[in-house]
Scaffold this active site. Structure first.
Site, PDB file in Angstrom:
ATOM      1  CG  HIS A 263      -0.259   0.344   2.655  1.00  0.00           C
ATOM      2  ND1 HIS A 263       0.358  -0.682   3.217  1.00  0.00           N
ATOM      3  CD2 HIS A 263      -0.040   1.356   3.490  1.00  0.00           C
ATOM      4  CE1 HIS A 263       1.049  -0.389   4.127  1.00  0.00           C
ATOM      5  NE2 HIS A 263       0.756   0.834   4.515  1.00  0.00           N
ATOM      6  CG  PHE A 264       1.995   3.400  -2.739  1.00  0.00           C
ATOM      7  CD1 PHE A 264       3.279   4.034  -2.920  1.00  0.00           C
ATOM      8  CD2 PHE A 264       1.724   2.492  -3.369  1.00  0.00           C
ATOM      9  CE1 PHE A 264       4.143   3.456  -3.784  1.00  0.00           C
ATOM     10  CE2 PHE A 264       2.445   1.657  -4.135  1.00  0.00           C
ATOM     11  CZ  PHE A 264       3.765   2.308  -4.354  1.00  0.00           C
TER      12      PHE A 264
END
Length: 404
Positions: free
Chosen positions: A197-198
């Site tokens: 994830h970012f």
């Protein structure tokens, strides 16, 4: 093996322990009973979020941003994270983003077939072709704090690859606002969830790292300029340019992959609508595990991840907020940075990896040790650069990326 007790940020309303009895009762209701993203009960939904915070711009050359966020560290559950291993296998028994509620998902984010921007208010989820989704962060630190989760159903561990990083750059470009930035934390550099994830949010101020002077080191065969930060507490590289967004993405992702494979923790900031990227190897968690961080810094409970390293200091105690100063921010971030000797060793690995990627694409790197931009950029200069690179920049409250 080094271990440090970690208390990860709660990024979902469903990040909590469940008893076997509660889980069994939930399954009797419908699927797992939590209306999650996993195959048992997957569908699309969205939820709007409003969150107010208090911050100040600290007087000084760089304008570090101090934010008081009391209580955020209490919305957490105990866990243990290894800090000496950047690549760790995905563990479906631990919290991951297939367990978030459907109401926490804002939208899918995918490439269009005809190259045109399109919005579908009720697009079905293709379980066979895992979608990339944008979800809210239920413990936000700023306006519009969201998570970009590439190919969520594939359950990828927290490690960058070329496809996922290009997706993050496309998100920054589509947002079209330089105040919308994306960040990435590797394991060992204060990622709290081992599911790819970012993070992203709006902050209508220039980050201190964006104002730091730089010196050009090299230009790749694909036109990507690589510089190093000067006169900033954390040593790091800056990537910009390239013949295409994909060229820039490939160069940075190759560098990230190199760090991962060499077990070097790092953080990434994606700025200027995806046109400027900061790569920051770090060692704070390792020092922390070895007992090499002072009790004064440990007492602040600040985990210096991508936002803190970029100059947005998220503080847990009112005392630290009231006493915030450029000197205090610098002292903390200096502990994050690699030593000059180690930094040069890591850079040698990075440039070797980039050269291999360049050779594979038929490029020839141009080595240039450029003139140093010796003075930090002012906030006005950063805004001027942003306006030129991102015409869609707006003043005041930023336009929301989420479509109706």
């Amino acid at each position: 093996m080094l271990r440090i007790k970690r208390v990860p940020t709660v990024v979902s309303n469903y990040q909590k322990e469940e008893t076997e009895e509660a889980a069994a009762a939930a399954r009797r209701v419908s699927g797992c009973g939590r209306n999650c993203l996993n195959k048992c009960c997957i569908q699309g939904a969205c939820l709007k979020c409003l969150y107010e915070i208090l911050f100040i711009v600290i007087p000084g050359q760089y304008g570090f941003i101090a934010q008081l966020n009391e209580g955020r560290h209490l919305k957490k559950r105990p866990t243990e994270f290894r800090v000496d291993k950047v690549l760790q296998p995905f563990d479906g028994n631990k919290f991951n983003f297939t367990k978030v509620g459907q109401e926490e998902v804002l939208f899918q984010f995918e490439a269009s077939e005809d190259g045109e921007v399109q919005f579908h208010p009720s697009a079905p989820i293709d379980v066979e072709n895992s979608p990339s989704v944008v979800a809210i962060n239920v413990s936000p630190i700023e306006y519009g704090h969201v998570l970009l989760i590439p190919r969520v159903l594939e359950c990828l561990p927290q490690r960058i690859d070329r496809d996922s990083f290009l997706l993050a750059l496309y998100m920054a470009a589509e947002a079209g606002n330089p105040y919308f930035r994306l960040g990435y934390n590797s394991l060992g550099a204060f990622a709290t969830i081992n599911h790819l994830h970012f993070q992203a949010y709006y902050m209508a101020l220039p980050f201190p790292i964006e104002k730091a002077p730089t010196k050009k080191i090299i230009s790749t065969g694909s036109g990507v300029k690589i510089s190093e930060l000067l006169n900033y507490p954390v040593r790091g590289l800056v990537f910009e340019g390239g013949n295409s967004l994909e060229d820039l993405s490939n160069t940075v992702s190759d560098a990230c992959i190199c760090l991962q494979e060499n077990n070097i923790p790092y953080n990434v900031l994606i700025a200027d609508c995806g046109k400027r990227i900061f790569l920051l190897p770090q060692c704070y968690a390792e020092k922390q595990a070895l007992g090499e961080v002072s009790s004064e810094l440990l007492d602040t409970q600040v985990n210096p991840a991508v936002w803190e390293i970029s100059g947005h200091m998220v503080l847990k105690r009112k005392k630290d907020y009231e006493e915030a100063s450029e000197e205090n921010a610098w002292r903390l971030l200096a502990e994050v940075s690699l030593s000059e000797e180690r930094y040069q060793e890591v850079n040698a690995l990075i440039f070797e990896a980039i050269a291999r990627g360049d050779d594979a694409n038929g490029g020839v790197a141009e080595s240039v040790i450029g003139e140093a931009d010796a003075k930090p950029k002012s906030g006005g200069e950063v805004d001027a650069i942003n306006k030129n690179s991102c015409p869609a920049m707006v003043s005041g409250t930023p336009e929301c990326l989420v479509l109706q």
